[in-house]
Write an enzyme that holds these catalytic residues in place. Structure first.
Site, PDB file in Angstrom:
ATOM      1  N   ASP A 193      -4.140  -1.784   5.253  1.00  0.00           N
ATOM      2  CA  ASP A 193      -4.589  -1.316   6.561  1.00  0.00           C
ATOM      3  C   ASP A 193      -6.103  -1.171   6.653  1.00  0.00           C
ATOM      4  O   ASP A 193      -6.639  -1.046   7.742  1.00  0.00           O
ATOM      5  CB  ASP A 193      -3.932   0.018   6.917  1.00  0.00           C
ATOM      6  CG  ASP A 193      -4.194   1.104   5.866  1.00  0.00           C
ATOM      7  OD1 ASP A 193      -4.917   0.808   4.898  1.00  0.00           O
ATOM      8  OD2 ASP A 193      -3.681   2.221   6.021  1.00  0.00           O
ATOM      9  N   ASP A 236       0.855  -1.172   0.000  1.00  0.00           N
ATOM     10  CA  ASP A 236       0.000   0.000   0.000  1.00  0.00           C
ATOM     11  C   ASP A 236       0.900   1.235   0.000  1.00  0.00           C
ATOM     12  O   ASP A 236       2.103   1.138   0.253  1.00  0.00           O
ATOM     13  CB  ASP A 236      -0.893  -0.019   1.240  1.00  0.00           C
ATOM     14  CG  ASP A 236      -2.045   0.956   1.142  1.00  0.00           C
ATOM     15  OD1 ASP A 236      -2.298   1.469   0.047  1.00  0.00           O
ATOM     16  OD2 ASP A 236      -2.688   1.210   2.178  1.00  0.00           O
ATOM     17  N   ASP A 240      -8.721  -3.925   2.202  1.00  0.00           N
ATOM     18  CA  ASP A 240      -7.534  -4.747   1.953  1.00  0.00           C
ATOM     19  C   ASP A 240      -7.683  -6.182   2.461  1.00  0.00           C
ATOM     20  O   ASP A 240      -6.887  -7.044   2.095  1.00  0.00           O
ATOM     21  CB  ASP A 240      -6.308  -4.121   2.636  1.00  0.00           C
ATOM     22  CG  ASP A 240      -5.968  -2.753   2.070  1.00  0.00           C
ATOM     23  OD1 ASP A 240      -5.996  -2.617   0.839  1.00  0.00           O
ATOM     24  OD2 ASP A 240      -5.686  -1.838   2.856  1.00  0.00           O
TER      25      ASP A 240
END
Length: 899
Positions: free
Chosen positions: A639, A332, A643
């Site tokens: 997070d 990410d 996800d």
């Protein structure tokens, strides 16, 4: 319900939405309509996971070939020695099953955490009245009122907005709150993060107010869709669990085959049935590495402890080793590769460009013009005015806690405050000098914020404006020069600077000012419709972590591909990817582009792209599956709730400990306590060390079983009594692994471990060279144990003494071989004899145990051992030293051939 939930609500006009949902926006639903829809649609809650029952989950822990081997060991041990010894091995089986059961139960809590995140209250309009209700009572068609601080209770199509901003980071990955507008007309195919006329369940209202109509509840919401993806994502085996499973099946078949063959040979040689059965059982016991499962578990647990010291918390033991096999890291952007702290980096004002140093919310950093440092006391007037405008047209606050600097309010406004502080401008001092009299808050329809300030009694009022470049340029008539003089407005030059900043991933805000007559107390839009003086631009971004750049470089040098997978804007994502050094950062795919690719096209494209932006949860999941289809071992970071499906599908799911949601943490295999990409690289390094130590333990353990098996087989073939009894074999196997083998788990990492390419996931644990070494050492054990056993018998020793000599020979060959196994390729002298202090404690402990085995009477009773003299000890030690030298010679020859 399915018909309702299949609609593209963001694309439909409002009158059509009202017709579908049969709702009056001004009055809302009445009591009878609510009851009818509650009966039709059910509660606004996620469907609990049906999952496996606790009993079934526990029983499935035994469905493993390695467990079969251990159960066979317990059966044969019960036949040879009795139920006590068998109970020890059965206890090991039960402990393994309990640990596996607990781990799986914790993983299944992901959906439970997701369901809890749906619990909230909502303000609704029903029968013309405003009510506060538990969110589960909402139905499609309800009119929901939103204000700052509310958690959105269901998926809403917005019908009215006033300065509404919603934080959607957990759902889309967008790092800053999204401005919403009910009047926007959007195309049917548009990514989730760009649907400005929608509000989604579990996101948070950070600013403004809004009204929306409920279009989806429970499982029909976007978060409900993610819940289904989590439940459908496959739990993949790690390379270690897969290879140990294959090894266990092979060992099980070999064990049964060899034991059966030994039994038949014994009968053909005329042995009594009981003797033939005893010999085959002894051979079976010798072939089973009883201590190996415990050694593997302890080695992984030590890896967990080491990773925890480097800020990586492992939730599932096999993940430790799988990290060492990682070939792709899908990271990410926000907070992992970046600091999650917006920072002004460039300023354009008065026709000049300035660079602002420093990062994050710490207000330290220099201002440079053409590489020259500017003094805060001598800033150019235009730069001073631009920074001053950013600090005064601002509703946020910069706070210093005991630990760090923090922003109270909007991150973008916080960046402006920090930039001003770097020029020694404290916003509190500025507000005392120029008290705010009135303000126009930011509205998406106008794209600016304006504040009215007093400059003293009888003096003109000062208006400061902050907003989008387009909004301020069309209202500006002139610009400020570097020395504070008024100049004609050069829109082309300003747009060129904006394009340059945007290309580098910076978010650009423009600033302007205007004077109003003295005594003005109120500020209206008409006051700033024209006549503004353009001050300048400030370009900001969430900067990359300094350590992330080094970690990306180290990962790529180790042969690991790093790919950014984010819900953020493509330009921003690509700029950060270039800044941290991602090798394929120039190849960028957006979510809309991915949606047009077939699975085969995606599998081809995923290998060559470095950045995937504006991706949906399904697309993140597809990307992980596409990488796995190419044979990659994928570590995926995340997070947010969005996800979680990809984290569960990945070989290694990595969640953020600080910013991560409970859902992402429960779905992950590893949690980073500092949300830092550098910690992933450190964990990969530890994982490689763990796998290397596991390989050392296996390479060290198996020669014992091979040697013992060869000794039993040799005795069977020549018709000799057993040189080692089954109970003595159990002693050797369990004691050596417990005392000697585990010190290999504490071996420090060898130098250069991150300069090697990743292991081939399909490669066996043991290479051809290591198998040859295992056979070599097993043969040495056969020669030494059988040879000294016969030697002692020929010299007139009792059978008990001869067997004691054979047992000690096996143990001491393993003891000296332990030093060989500290490095699979180098001499132990090269890595240092004292680099692992636990090694010498293990050696000392093993010597003491063998002394007890040889000289303590109660050990004689249990294991049929007997005391022996110093001459026997010297022969054993001499053979051990010789075996050490033979293995070192084999290492040297192997290195010479491969070199």
């Amino acid at each position: 319900m399915q018909t309702l939930l299949s609609k593209h609500w963001h694309h439909l006009p409002m009158d059509e939405i009202q017709g579908i949902l049969e709702t009056d926006i001004e009055r809302g639903l009445d009591r009878f309509e609510v009851q009818h829809r509650q009966a039709r649609f059910g509660p606004n809650a996620l469907t609990p996971s049906k999952g496996k029952s606790p009993l079934l989950r526990f029983l499935l822990q035994f469905n493993n070939p390695l467990i079969y081997v251990l159960l066979v060991a317990s059966i044969v041990t019960a036949l040879v020695k009795g139920l006590v010894d068998a109970g020890i091995i059965v206890g090991v089986v039960l402990i393994n099953a309990i640990v596996g059961y607990v781990q799986e139960s914790r993983a299944e809590n992901a959906i439970a955490a997701l369901a809890q995140s749906m619990v909230a209250e909502a303000t609704v309009r029903r029968s013309g009245q405003k009510l506060r209700l538990p969110a589960p009572q909402l139905v499609p068609g309800d009119i929901v009122l939103l204000q700052s601080g509310d958690k959105v209770p269901a998926d809403l199509r917005l019908v009215q907005t006033r300065d509404l901003q919603i934080a959607e980071a957990t759902l889309t990955g967008e790092s800053i709150p999204v401005e919403k507008s009910a009047t926007d007309t959007l195309p049917e195919e548009i990514s989730l993060g760009d649907r400005r006329n929608m509000a989604y369940a579990t996101t948070l209202v950070t600013y403004g107010q809004g009204t929306g109509i409920v279009v989806a509840i429970g499982d029909g919401t976007e978060i409900g869709r993610i819940s289904r993806l989590i439940s459908e994502a496959a739990e993949l085996e790690t390379p270690l669990t897969r290879k140990i499973g294959e090894f266990s099946r092979l060992l099980l078949y070999a064990l049964l085959g060899v034991a059966g063959l030994a039994f038949i040979i014994g009968l053909l040689r005329g042995q009594p049935l009981a003797d033939a059965l005893t010999t085959s059982i002894a051979l079976a016991v010798a072939s089973i590495p009883e201590g190996l499962p415990a050694a593997v578990t302890v080695t992984l647990a030590i890896g967990v402890s080491r990773m925890a010291r480097r800020r990586a918390i492992i939730r599932k033991l096999p993940a430790v080793e799988a990290l060492g096999s990682t070939t792709v890291i899908g990271s990410d952007k926000t907070g992992t590769l970046t600091q999650n702290q917006m920072t002004v980096q460039r300023i354009f004002t008065g026709g000049e460009r300035f660079v602002v140093e420093g990062s994050g919310y710490n207000p330290t950093g220099r201002m440079l013009r053409d590489g020259a440092v500017l003094s805060p006391e001598n800033l150019p007037p235009a730069l001073f005015a631009t920074l001053e405008a950013g600090a005064l047209a601002n509703d946020s606050r910069l706070l210093h806690t005991e630990m760090r600097w923090e922003i109270q309010g909007d991150p973008t406004e916080g960046a402006l405050l920090v930039a001003a502080r770097k020029a020694s401008m404290d916003e509190n001092d500025l507000l005392r000098r120029f008290p705010r009299l009135d303000a126009i808050p930011f509205e998406s329809a106008h794209q600016y914020m304006a504040t009215l300030h007093s400059t003293g009694d009888g003096t003109p009022r000062r208006v400061l404006v902050k907003g989008s470049v387009e909004a301020l340029l069309e209202r500006s008539a002139q610009a400020l020069s570097a020395d504070g003089q008024l100049l004609p407005l050069d829109k082309a030059a300003i747009h060129a600077q904006v394009d340059g900043m945007a290309a580098d991933g910076l978010r650009v805000l423009a600033f302007a000012e205007k004077s109003l007559p003295a005594g003005t107390q109120k500020l209206a839009h008409s006051d700033i419709a024209n006549g503004l003086t353009f001050l300048g631009l400030q370009g900001m971004m969430d900067p990359p972590r300094a350590e992330a750049t080094a970690a990306v470089r180290a990962s790529q040098e180790a042969g690991i591909k790093v790919k950014m997978i984010t819900g953020d804007h493509p330009l921003t994502a690509a700029a950060i990817a270039r800044a941290v050094g991602i090798a394929e950062a120039r190849v960028v795919f957006t979510g809309q582009q991915l949606a047009t690719l077939s699975d085969d096209e995606l599998i081809e494209a995923v290998e060559h792209a470095g950045v995937f932006a504006r991706v949906t949860p399904e697309q993140k999941l597809r990307l992980v599956e596409a990488l796995q289809a190419r044979g990659h071992i994928v570590a995926m970071t995340g997070d947010g709730v969005n996800d979680a499906p990809a984290l569960k599908q990945a070989n290694i799911g990595v969640a953020m400990g600080i910013t991560g949601t409970d859902v992402s943490k429960e779905a992950a295999d590893m949690v980073l306590t500092d949300d830092n990409f550098a910690t992933i690289e450190a964990a990969v390094e530890e994982g490689r060390g763990v796998f290397e130590n596991l390989t050392k333990i296996i390479t060290w353990t198996l020669p014992t079983n091979l040697g013992e098996g060869l000794v039993i087989l040799a005795a069977l073939l020549i018709g000799e009594v057993l040189p080692i009894l089954p109970v003595q074999i159990l002693w050797i196997n369990m004691a050596t692994v417990a005392v000697l083998g585990l010190v290999l788990a504490l071996e420090p990492r060898e130098p250069g471990i991150m300069q090697r390419p990743p292991r081939d996931p399909d490669a066996p644990i043991l290479t051809g060279a290591l198998i040859r070494r295992i056979v070599l050492v097993g043969t040495l054990i056969l020669i030494g144990a059988f040879g000294l056993f016969e030697w002692e018998l020929q010299r007139g020793a009792t059978l008990e003494v001869a067997r004691t000599v054979a047992v000690n020979l096996v143990v001491f060959v393993e003891l000296f071989y332990l030093f060989n196994s500290r490095s699979l390729t180098h001499s132990p002298f090269k890595i240092g004899l004292f680099s692992n202090r636990w090694l010498w404690l293990g050696v000392g402990g093993m010597v003491l145990l063998q002394m007890a085995f040889t000289y303590l009477p109660f050990m004689h009773t249990i294991f049929s051992s007997a005391p022996m003299g110093w001459a026997e000890w010297w022969r054993i030690i001499l053979f051990g030293v010789m075996s050490f030298g033979v293995v070192e010679l084999e290492k040297w020859l192997t290195a010479r051939r491969s070199g």
